[in-house]
Scaffold this motif. Structure first.
Motif, PDB file in Angstrom:
ATOM      1  N   ASP A   8       3.347   7.833  -4.869  1.00 56.34           N
ATOM      2  CA  ASP A   8       3.356   8.911  -5.850  1.00 56.34           C
ATOM      3  C   ASP A   8       2.461  10.075  -5.440  1.00 56.34           C
ATOM      4  O   ASP A   8       2.590  11.174  -5.966  1.00 56.34           O
ATOM      5  CB  ASP A   8       2.968   8.405  -7.244  1.00 56.34           C
ATOM      6  CG  ASP A   8       1.550   7.862  -7.296  1.00 56.34           C
ATOM      7  OD1 ASP A   8       0.930   7.652  -6.233  1.00 56.34           O
ATOM      8  OD2 ASP A   8       1.057   7.635  -8.420  1.00 56.34           O
ATOM      9  N   GLY A   9       1.571   9.891  -4.458  1.00 56.07           N
ATOM     10  CA  GLY A   9       0.720  10.976  -3.972  1.00 56.07           C
ATOM     11  C   GLY A   9       1.416  11.846  -2.945  1.00 56.07           C
ATOM     12  O   GLY A   9       0.936  12.906  -2.574  1.00 56.07           O
ATOM     13  N   CYS A  10       2.585  11.432  -2.486  1.00 51.38           N
ATOM     14  CA  CYS A  10       3.322  12.189  -1.469  1.00 51.38           C
ATOM     15  C   CYS A  10       4.214  13.202  -2.157  1.00 51.38           C
ATOM     16  O   CYS A  10       4.920  12.886  -3.110  1.00 51.38           O
ATOM     17  CB  CYS A  10       4.173  11.240  -0.634  1.00 51.38           C
ATOM     18  SG  CYS A  10       5.142  12.077   0.624  1.00 51.38           S
TER      19      CYS A  10
ATOM     20  N   ALA B  50      -4.638   9.234   6.899  1.00 54.30           N
ATOM     21  CA  ALA B  50      -5.831   9.131   6.054  1.00 54.30           C
ATOM     22  C   ALA B  50      -7.017   9.812   6.739  1.00 54.30           C
ATOM     23  O   ALA B  50      -7.247   9.645   7.939  1.00 54.30           O
ATOM     24  CB  ALA B  50      -6.143   7.667   5.789  1.00 54.30           C
TER      25      ALA B  50
ATOM     26  N   GLN C  12       0.836  -1.203   0.000  1.00 52.25           N
ATOM     27  CA  GLN C  12       0.000   0.000   0.000  1.00 52.25           C
ATOM     28  C   GLN C  12       0.866   1.248   0.000  1.00 52.25           C
ATOM     29  O   GLN C  12       0.574   2.213  -0.719  1.00 52.25           O
ATOM     30  CB  GLN C  12      -0.938  -0.008   1.206  1.00 52.25           C
ATOM     31  CG  GLN C  12      -2.030  -1.031   1.108  1.00 52.25           C
ATOM     32  CD  GLN C  12      -2.847  -1.147   2.394  1.00 52.25           C
ATOM     33  OE1 GLN C  12      -2.410  -0.742   3.465  1.00 52.25           O
ATOM     34  NE2 GLN C  12      -4.035  -1.718   2.275  1.00 52.25           N
ATOM     35  N   LEU C  13       1.917   1.256   0.784  1.00 48.99           N
ATOM     36  CA  LEU C  13       2.827   2.398   0.814  1.00 48.99           C
ATOM     37  C   LEU C  13       3.432   2.632  -0.562  1.00 48.99           C
ATOM     38  O   LEU C  13       3.460   3.757  -1.058  1.00 48.99           O
ATOM     39  CB  LEU C  13       3.927   2.172   1.852  1.00 48.99           C
ATOM     40  CG  LEU C  13       4.999   3.249   1.972  1.00 48.99           C
ATOM     41  CD1 LEU C  13       4.384   4.570   2.402  1.00 48.99           C
ATOM     42  CD2 LEU C  13       6.068   2.822   2.949  1.00 48.99           C
TER      43      LEU C  13
ATOM     44  N   ASP D 125       2.260   1.723  -3.466  1.00 51.05           N
ATOM     45  CA  ASP D 125       1.239   2.140  -4.425  1.00 51.05           C
ATOM     46  C   ASP D 125       0.746   3.561  -4.187  1.00 51.05           C
ATOM     47  O   ASP D 125       0.236   4.198  -5.105  1.00 51.05           O
ATOM     48  CB  ASP D 125       0.064   1.159  -4.405  1.00 51.05           C
ATOM     49  CG  ASP D 125       0.460  -0.224  -4.912  1.00 51.05           C
ATOM     50  OD1 ASP D 125       1.555  -0.355  -5.514  1.00 51.05           O
ATOM     51  OD2 ASP D 125      -0.306  -1.167  -4.696  1.00 51.05           O
ATOM     52  N   GLN D 126       0.874   4.092  -2.974  1.00 49.18           N
ATOM     53  CA  GLN D 126       0.403   5.441  -2.661  1.00 49.18           C
ATOM     54  C   GLN D 126       1.535   6.460  -2.645  1.00 49.18           C
ATOM     55  O   GLN D 126       1.298   7.655  -2.474  1.00 49.18           O
ATOM     56  CB  GLN D 126      -0.297   5.444  -1.293  1.00 49.18           C
ATOM     57  CG  GLN D 126      -1.544   4.593  -1.268  1.00 49.18           C
ATOM     58  CD  GLN D 126      -2.098   4.456   0.146  1.00 49.18           C
ATOM     59  OE1 GLN D 126      -1.451   4.809   1.124  1.00 49.18           O
ATOM     60  NE2 GLN D 126      -3.305   3.938   0.251  1.00 49.18           N
TER      61      GLN D 126
ATOM     62  N   CYS E 113      -3.216  13.503   2.875  1.00 46.52           N
ATOM     63  CA  CYS E 113      -2.091  12.565   2.929  1.00 46.52           C
ATOM     64  C   CYS E 113      -2.600  11.142   3.131  1.00 46.52           C
ATOM     65  O   CYS E 113      -2.995  10.772   4.244  1.00 46.52           O
ATOM     66  CB  CYS E 113      -1.117  12.939   4.043  1.00 46.52           C
ATOM     67  SG  CYS E 113       0.338  11.857   4.070  1.00 46.52           S
ATOM     68  N   PRO E 114      -2.573  10.318   2.087  1.00 48.46           N
ATOM     69  CA  PRO E 114      -3.068   8.956   2.224  1.00 48.46           C
ATOM     70  C   PRO E 114      -2.062   8.014   2.876  1.00 48.46           C
ATOM     71  O   PRO E 114      -2.404   6.899   3.231  1.00 48.46           O
ATOM     72  CB  PRO E 114      -3.321   8.534   0.775  1.00 48.46           C
ATOM     73  CG  PRO E 114      -2.298   9.287  -0.005  1.00 48.46           C
ATOM     74  CD  PRO E 114      -2.142  10.610   0.715  1.00 48.46           C
ATOM     75  N   LEU E 115      -0.829   8.466   3.038  1.00 45.19           N
ATOM     76  CA  LEU E 115       0.204   7.580   3.549  1.00 45.19           C
ATOM     77  C   LEU E 115       0.184   7.447   5.070  1.00 45.19           C
ATOM     78  O   LEU E 115       0.264   6.363   5.610  1.00 45.19           O
ATOM     79  CB  LEU E 115       1.588   8.061   3.105  1.00 45.19           C
ATOM     80  CG  LEU E 115       1.831   8.034   1.602  1.00 45.19           C
ATOM     81  CD1 LEU E 115       3.214   8.602   1.295  1.00 45.19           C
ATOM     82  CD2 LEU E 115       1.718   6.625   1.074  1.00 45.19           C
TER      83      LEU E 115
END
Length: 160
Positions: free
Chosen positions: A127-129, A145, A121-122, A124-125, A140-142
């Motif tokens: 690139d949003g950071c 949430a 999950q980290l 895959d997420q 921040c989804p990392l």
């Protein structure tokens, strides 16, 4: 204990049985670990030594297999606390068997699966950071949430 080889071999060759106990240097050489690592494992209760009359550490040969179990478990990412708990379930004087390893490793599979999921999950997420280090943005989804850590006050806080 010395034994003479069978008569079919050279005339006076002798076989010497390996010692039943190993010094810390020999254990380090055989296991590929530093002496300091063995001392650390001993302070954590992962391995045990006996003391000679001269107060030198002596390890039963079975410690080699315990050290092998520790090294393999660490290599796949099992924390020392989990390794210690698993080894505590074994009689200290008995060498871990293949059946012991199957039981111990099956207990770690769930923990490893959870860590693999979290790392996936980290990844895959990631690139949003944007790398700002704020750790408190609602977006921040990392690490935060839905801004669930806002109630914890200012500064960085972490969800497990």
């Amino acid at each position: 204990m010395k034994r003479t080889l069978a008569p079919a071999t050279a005339a006076t060759e002798e076989w010497t049985a390996p010692p039943s106990e190993l010094g810390v240097g020999e254990l380090a050489a055989r296991s590929g670990l530093a002496v300091s690592a063995l001392h650390f494992y001993e302070t954590k209760g992962l391995i045990q030594s006996l003391r000679s009359a001269g107060n030198q550490r002596r390890y039963p040969r079975s410690v080699l297999r315990r050290v092998a179990v520790i090294k393999v478990a660490q290599r796949v990412g099992v924390p020392l606390a989990s390794i210690a708990a698993a080894l505590d379930s074994l009689p200290a004087s008995r060498t871990p068997t293949a059946a012991d390893w199957r039981r111990l490793s099956s207990g770690w599979k769930k923990e490893l699966d959870e860590r693999i999921l979290a790392l996936t999950q980290l990844r895959d997420q990631l690139d949003g950071c944007i790398g700002c280090g704020c750790l408190s943005l609602k977006a921040c989804p990392l690490r935060n949430a839905q801004d669930s850590l806002a109630q914890a006050g200012p500064g960085p806080h972490f969800e497990d």
